[in-house]
Design a protein around this motif. Sequence first.
Motif, short mmCIF file in Angstrom:
data_model
loop_
_atom_site.label_atom_id
_atom_site.label_comp_id
_atom_site.label_asym_id
_atom_site.label_seq_id
_atom_site.Cartn_x
_atom_site.Cartn_y
_atom_site.Cartn_z
N MET A 14 0.84 -1.21 0.00
CA MET A 14 0.00 0.00 0.00
C MET A 14 0.87 1.26 0.00
O MET A 14 0.57 2.22 -0.71
CB MET A 14 -0.95 0.01 1.21
CG MET A 14 -2.07 -1.00 1.12
SD MET A 14 -3.04 -0.87 -0.38
CE MET A 14 -4.17 0.40 0.06
N LYS A 15 1.97 1.25 0.77
CA LYS A 15 2.87 2.41 0.79
C LYS A 15 3.49 2.60 -0.60
O LYS A 15 3.65 3.73 -1.05
CB LYS A 15 3.96 2.23 1.85
CG LYS A 15 3.46 2.49 3.25
CD LYS A 15 4.59 2.39 4.26
CE LYS A 15 4.07 2.63 5.66
NZ LYS A 15 5.10 2.43 6.68
N ALA A 16 3.85 1.51 -1.26
CA ALA A 16 4.46 1.60 -2.58
C ALA A 16 3.48 2.18 -3.59
O ALA A 16 3.83 3.06 -4.38
CB ALA A 16 4.94 0.23 -3.04
N VAL A 17 2.21 1.73 -3.56
CA VAL A 17 1.21 2.22 -4.51
C VAL A 17 0.94 3.70 -4.25
O VAL A 17 0.83 4.49 -5.20
CB VAL A 17 -0.09 1.38 -4.42
CG1 VAL A 17 -1.21 2.01 -5.20
CG2 VAL A 17 0.16 -0.04 -4.90
N GLU A 18 0.88 4.09 -2.97
CA GLU A 18 0.64 5.50 -2.63
C GLU A 18 1.83 6.36 -3.04
O GLU A 18 1.66 7.46 -3.57
CB GLU A 18 0.38 5.65 -1.13
CG GLU A 18 -0.96 5.12 -0.70
CD GLU A 18 -1.08 5.00 0.82
OE1 GLU A 18 -0.16 5.44 1.55
OE2 GLU A 18 -2.12 4.48 1.27
N ALA A 19 3.06 5.87 -2.81
CA ALA A 19 4.24 6.66 -3.12
C ALA A 19 4.45 6.79 -4.62
O ALA A 19 4.85 7.86 -5.10
CB ALA A 19 5.47 6.02 -2.48
N LEU A 20 4.18 5.74 -5.38
CA LEU A 20 4.35 5.80 -6.83
C LEU A 20 3.29 6.72 -7.45
O LEU A 20 3.57 7.39 -8.43
CB LEU A 20 4.28 4.41 -7.44
CG LEU A 20 5.46 3.49 -7.07
CD1 LEU A 20 5.18 2.06 -7.46
CD2 LEU A 20 6.75 3.98 -7.71
N MET A 61 -3.97 -0.54 -8.40
CA MET A 61 -4.24 0.79 -7.88
C MET A 61 -5.22 0.69 -6.72
O MET A 61 -5.89 -0.34 -6.56
CB MET A 61 -4.79 1.70 -8.98
CG MET A 61 -6.07 1.20 -9.61
SD MET A 61 -6.56 2.20 -11.00
CE MET A 61 -5.72 1.38 -12.31
N LYS A 62 -5.28 1.76 -5.94
CA LYS A 62 -6.24 1.80 -4.83
C LYS A 62 -7.64 1.95 -5.42
O LYS A 62 -7.82 2.66 -6.41
CB LYS A 62 -5.92 2.96 -3.90
CG LYS A 62 -4.62 2.74 -3.13
CD LYS A 62 -4.27 3.92 -2.30
CE LYS A 62 -5.07 3.87 -1.02
NZ LYS A 62 -4.68 4.92 -0.07
#
Length: 179
Positions: free
Chosen positions: A20-26, A77-78
């Motif tokens: 989740m952190k990776a998807v948010e950061a990218l 993606m979220k």
Amino acid sequence: MATEEVNKPLSLPPYPEMIMKAVEALNDPNGSNKSAIASYIESTYGEIPAGHTPLLTHHLHKMKESGELVFLKNNYMKPDPNAPPKRGRGRPPKPKAAMPPGTTVSSPRPRGRPPKDPNAPPSAKVVPSGSGRPRGRPKKIARTVPPPPPVAAAPVSSGRPRGRPPKVKPQLTEVSVES
């Protein structure tokens, strides 16, 4: 000292949290593919376990199934909070008729073959209801009158033999070779 650093257990956060952190950061509007997520996790957390790729694949699949992530065009993606809920496959169930409260619904007929009545008298031969005939193929009836003896048929001669005629072979012509 060096052996203590090598044997020190890795303290990584759980995979779903890292993903989740990776998807948010990218923060890609089209989503992030698996290799981008993996490279972000490697660059952020440094040392990762040996079986990182299958673990990442497993957790991405679980998160996709649970609805934490949406998988679209090979990207994760979220989910959009305003998007309608995803419908399952197949035909949707029929809407149930509204029943007044306190009413119990019983099935119209129990499934399977009904049990035999233990108090019923044993019956001999059961004839199926409706036709009046016994089930199955009827027995062969033996002939009472013997069949007439076979009569030898006289060969009828029409002038040609029986069956297919033999294939006509072409005549061979002699060819002389002069030297």
